[in-house]
Design an enzyme around this catalytic site. Structure first.
Site, PDB file in Angstrom:
ATOM      1  N   CYS A  64     -14.805  35.530  30.233  1.00  0.00           N
ATOM      2  CA  CYS A  64     -15.324  34.534  29.302  1.00  0.00           C
ATOM      3  C   CYS A  64     -14.523  34.317  28.024  1.00  0.00           C
ATOM      4  O   CYS A  64     -14.007  33.220  27.787  1.00  0.00           O
ATOM      5  CB  CYS A  64     -16.774  34.836  28.981  1.00  0.00           C
ATOM      6  SG  CYS A  64     -17.179  36.568  28.791  1.00  0.00           S
ATOM      7  N   ARG A  68     -12.355  30.974  26.664  1.00  0.00           N
ATOM      8  CA  ARG A  68     -12.732  30.226  25.459  1.00  0.00           C
ATOM      9  C   ARG A  68     -11.575  30.176  24.462  1.00  0.00           C
ATOM     10  O   ARG A  68     -11.383  29.172  23.766  1.00  0.00           O
ATOM     11  CB  ARG A  68     -13.986  30.856  24.851  1.00  0.00           C
ATOM     12  CG  ARG A  68     -15.195  30.696  25.752  1.00  0.00           C
ATOM     13  CD  ARG A  68     -16.318  31.711  25.485  1.00  0.00           C
ATOM     14  NE  ARG A  68     -17.153  31.790  26.660  1.00  0.00           N
ATOM     15  CZ  ARG A  68     -18.187  30.992  26.900  1.00  0.00           C
ATOM     16  NH1 ARG A  68     -18.506  30.052  26.022  1.00  0.00           N
ATOM     17  NH2 ARG A  68     -18.897  31.117  27.999  1.00  0.00           N
ATOM     18  N   LYS A 143     -22.276  29.485  22.684  1.00  0.00           N
ATOM     19  CA  LYS A 143     -21.570  30.767  22.694  1.00  0.00           C
ATOM     20  C   LYS A 143     -20.174  30.646  22.091  1.00  0.00           C
ATOM     21  O   LYS A 143     -19.373  29.812  22.504  1.00  0.00           O
ATOM     22  CB  LYS A 143     -21.478  31.287  24.132  1.00  0.00           C
ATOM     23  CG  LYS A 143     -20.730  32.613  24.261  1.00  0.00           C
ATOM     24  CD  LYS A 143     -20.800  33.132  25.688  1.00  0.00           C
ATOM     25  CE  LYS A 143     -19.919  34.344  25.896  1.00  0.00           C
ATOM     26  NZ  LYS A 143     -20.035  34.911  27.250  1.00  0.00           N
ATOM     27  N   HIS A 247     -25.274  33.451  32.489  1.00  0.00           N
ATOM     28  CA  HIS A 247     -24.897  34.868  32.363  1.00  0.00           C
ATOM     29  C   HIS A 247     -26.149  35.740  32.398  1.00  0.00           C
ATOM     30  O   HIS A 247     -27.202  35.368  31.876  1.00  0.00           O
ATOM     31  CB  HIS A 247     -24.169  35.057  31.038  1.00  0.00           C
ATOM     32  CG  HIS A 247     -23.405  36.332  30.906  1.00  0.00           C
ATOM     33  ND1 HIS A 247     -24.000  37.575  30.917  1.00  0.00           N
ATOM     34  CD2 HIS A 247     -22.070  36.558  30.741  1.00  0.00           C
ATOM     35  CE1 HIS A 247     -23.070  38.510  30.756  1.00  0.00           C
ATOM     36  NE2 HIS A 247     -21.902  37.924  30.653  1.00  0.00           N
ATOM     37  N   ASP A 354     -16.677  28.949  32.593  1.00  0.00           N
ATOM     38  CA  ASP A 354     -15.630  29.717  31.914  1.00  0.00           C
ATOM     39  C   ASP A 354     -14.898  30.678  32.840  1.00  0.00           C
ATOM     40  O   ASP A 354     -13.831  31.197  32.490  1.00  0.00           O
ATOM     41  CB  ASP A 354     -16.202  30.471  30.706  1.00  0.00           C
ATOM     42  CG  ASP A 354     -17.282  31.475  31.088  1.00  0.00           C
ATOM     43  OD1 ASP A 354     -17.793  31.433  32.224  1.00  0.00           O
ATOM     44  OD2 ASP A 354     -17.642  32.299  30.227  1.00  0.00           O
ATOM     45  N   ASN A 355     -15.438  30.932  34.018  1.00  0.00           N
ATOM     46  CA  ASN A 355     -14.809  31.803  35.021  1.00  0.00           C
ATOM     47  C   ASN A 355     -15.632  31.693  36.290  1.00  0.00           C
ATOM     48  O   ASN A 355     -16.601  30.926  36.346  1.00  0.00           O
ATOM     49  CB  ASN A 355     -14.729  33.263  34.535  1.00  0.00           C
ATOM     50  CG  ASN A 355     -15.990  33.780  33.880  1.00  0.00           C
ATOM     51  OD1 ASN A 355     -16.002  34.078  32.688  1.00  0.00           O
ATOM     52  ND2 ASN A 355     -17.069  33.886  34.638  1.00  0.00           N
TER      53      ASN A 355
END
Length: 624
Positions: A64, A68, A143, A247, A354-355
């Site tokens: 993550c 970012r 986030k 998550h 993000d992944n």
């Protein structure tokens, strides 16, 4: 850099410049969205995809905060300060369990090294910094994970308004059990026990009593956009909307969970087959694609679970799906507002994960076994009917994750395609939309580093490297997608383009359609493998022995990537490995702000640490 679509007026600011809405999900699987083959209800994102473009070969980092960092800077995360998640650098046992004689690798050599600061460093300038300088309103809700202390807040890196979740993850309802007597927060939970947030330049002292993460970020983003209208702020906006969902801990409002009752009762293997078939039908993968076999030896096969175990496993997936739907629900609120106010046509909207999906079987981690599981039994209610609520704490494991990453290999934290290939969709502003056929799909290779140069070009803003505000900054490694999107270039990257990945000693490098891959035991052979992704996207058929010259050539490319980006190898096969100094050896001592400790939120300055910094000098590591 072309400014033909974003010509400036006499004051240097043009009303024709597009707005930007960049949306990020946390640990979303490749096929979770309806428009990527999933059964989860995502009508708002599906609508954006039907009016825009879906990418089938878009890549992020394997985890993550590195992703970012790349999004915010347009360069490699090892350069920007997030060479690894600071949580994984801090404790070697956070990222992988020891299995029998196979021990996890120590992350000590990375501690305190340049590029591993755990926050965006001064070698980079951020996208919001440049857009704000150029006359954009810059806002974010969601986030951050790029710094825990005030001088690292979004407010200090270009965001005019920000409501930011600072650590890697936390309870989505901000539930914090009151510990009895001498009970302590278990080691694995220290950095996810508290939903630590900032707003603008200050820590948030208390979240609303009805807090749920996705709804909270949606409401805050709407408030920032409405405030802009209320004060007649005519500046274009850059809105960054990164969710903490889906998550773990898997938690969602009951009204969304109800939509998925019974949907997953056939188990993850059946789900995997169904999604693969839908992806084939939708043209998202080849009809004859060969999916990589599921790798999940640390957990039971579906057929060997008890009835109760199956029920709880299905419920975990139901909650996960509900989290994804709730993301879509809040995206819909923001997009509907932009449409109502006449702003949507002039807004570039993109969405990504993000992944890859999170497939860790945390119950197999020694750091989780024992005190952590005892803590969950004592302070949480993981009964079947309560799963998904604030006082539950669950994850869904490697089999459900690989239902979402298929046909790719493995999942988050691995540099396999299952860890780094992510869903990406984009809706173009009206001045560019004629070049993009609505609902189209592209298989062009691209990465999260390409977003910053793309957005800057659309905004008519130049990157200032080699200097910004009297300090040296690096150039972007990404490339603008705009020439491809406008059909002036047939590719985003050249056919011989090189991209590298590394996370916790797992590594990869891509050169055109070929990829070398290094995965340690037990999930890999702990040696370089070679794949032709154009015919083997599942990374199944290792060509290392058939094409040794190509393998050797690409290993040389990898070594150059290490030199350029400052990767600190954790395995001798990945480069010149140097032992950690004595000062780097202490475990669990590398967090800049220990916010989970008693009194830390009341007096944060007392719980800050000045961490030692190191550098490589020749063949040794020295303090700097």
């Amino acid at each position: 850099m072309s400014e033909s679509k974003a010509s400036s007026g006499t004051d240097g600011v043009s009303s024709k410049r597009p707005n930007f809405l960049v949306i990020v999900a946390d640990d979303l699987g490749y096929s979770d969205l309806g428009c990527f083959g999933g059964e989860i209800r995502t009508p708002n994102l599906d609508k954006l995809a039907s009016n825009g473009l879906r990418f089938t070969d878009f890549h992020a980092a394997a985890a993550c905060s590195p992703s970012r960092a790349m999004l915010m800077t347009g360069t490699d995360h090892h350069i920007a300060g997030l060479g690894n998640l600071i949580e994984w650098t801090n404790r070697s046992d956070q990222n992988a369990p020891s299995e029998g004689e196979i021990k996890h690798w120590s992350t000590a050599p990375q501690r305190g090294m340049p590029g591993y600061e755990g926050y965006l460093n001064e070698r980079v300038v951020t996208l919001p910094e440049l857009l704000h300088d150029a006359g954009y309103l810059t806002v974010m809700a969601g986030k951050w994970h790029l710094g825990l202390v005030p001088e690292r807040f979004p407010y200090k890196r270009g965001f005019e308004r920000s409501f930011a979740h600072l650590p890697a993850c936390s309870n989505h309802y901000a539930y914090e059990p009151q510990l009895n007597g001498q009970d302590q927060i278990p080691g694995f939970m220290t950095m996810n026990f508290i939903a630590l947030h900032s707003e603008d330049g200050e820590y948030v002292k208390k979240l609303p009593t009805d807090w749920y993460s996705s709804n909270g970020y949606g409401a805050k983003m709407l408030s920032y956009l409405k405030d802009r209208k209320q004060v007649n702020d005519e500046r274009p906006f850059f809105a960054y909307f990164p969710f903490t969902a889906p998550h773990w801990p898997l938690q969602a409002p009951d009204e969304f969970i109800e939509h998925y009752k019974g949907v997953y009762d056939d188990g993850p293997d059946v789900l995997r087959d169904r999604r693969l078939q839908r992806m084939k039908n939708m043209g998202l993968c080849a009809p004859d694609v060969e999916p990589h076999p599921v790798i999940a030896d640390e957990v039971k096969e579906w057929k060997n679970l008890t009835v109760e175990e199956k029920e709880k496993s299905c419920k975990a997936m139901e909650v996960f799906a509900a989290m994804v739907e709730c993301i879509d629900h809040n995206v819909g609120k923001v997009v509907d507002y932009l449409e109502k106010t006449g702003e949507l046509d002039n807004t570039f909207v993109c969405f990504m994960s993000d992944n890859g999906a999170e497939g860790a079987a945390y119950e197999a981690y020694p750091i989780v076994q024992g005190t952590m599981l005892q803590h969950l039994q004592k302070y949480y209610d993981n009964s079947l009917e309560n799963l998904g609520r604030g006082n539950s704490f669950i994850w869904y494991g490697p089999r459900w994750a690989q239902a979402a990453t298929a046909p790719s290999r493995l999942y988050k934290a691995f540099t396999t395609e299952g860890g780094v290939r992510v869903p990406f969709l984009a809706k173009m502003p009206s001045q560019y939309s004629s070049s993009v056929k609505p609902g189209s799909i592209t298989n062009q290779f691209s990465t999260i580093m390409d977003l910053m140069p793309t957005i800057l070009e659309m905004a008519g803003v130049k990157h200032p490297a080699p200097t910004y505000q009297n300090r040296e900054v690096v150039h972007m490694r990404g490339a603008s997608m705009l020439p491809y999107l406008e059909s002036t270039n047939p590719r985003i990257h050249s056919e011989d383009h090189i991209t590298g990945w590394e996370t916790c000693g797992r590594a990869a490098l891509r050169h055109g359609n070929y990829k070398i891959l290094f995965i340690p035991r037990p999930k890999g052979p702990e040696k370089w493998q070679l794949y032709d992704l154009s015919v083997d996207p599942g990374e199944i058929h290792d060509l290392a022995e058939q094409q040794p010259e190509r393998l050797e050539k690409m290993i040389k490319m990898w070594e150059q990537y290490v030199l350029e980006t400052g990767v600190v190898p954790l395995a001798p096969a990945l480069g010149e490995w140097i032992e950690a100094t004595e000062g780097q050896m202490p475990e669990n001592a590398w967090m800049e702000y220990e916010y989970w400790k008693d009194g830390a939120r009341d007096e944060p300055e007392k719980f800050r640490k000045d961490l030692p910094r190191f550098q490589r000098v020749g063949d040794v590591v020295q303090a700097r």
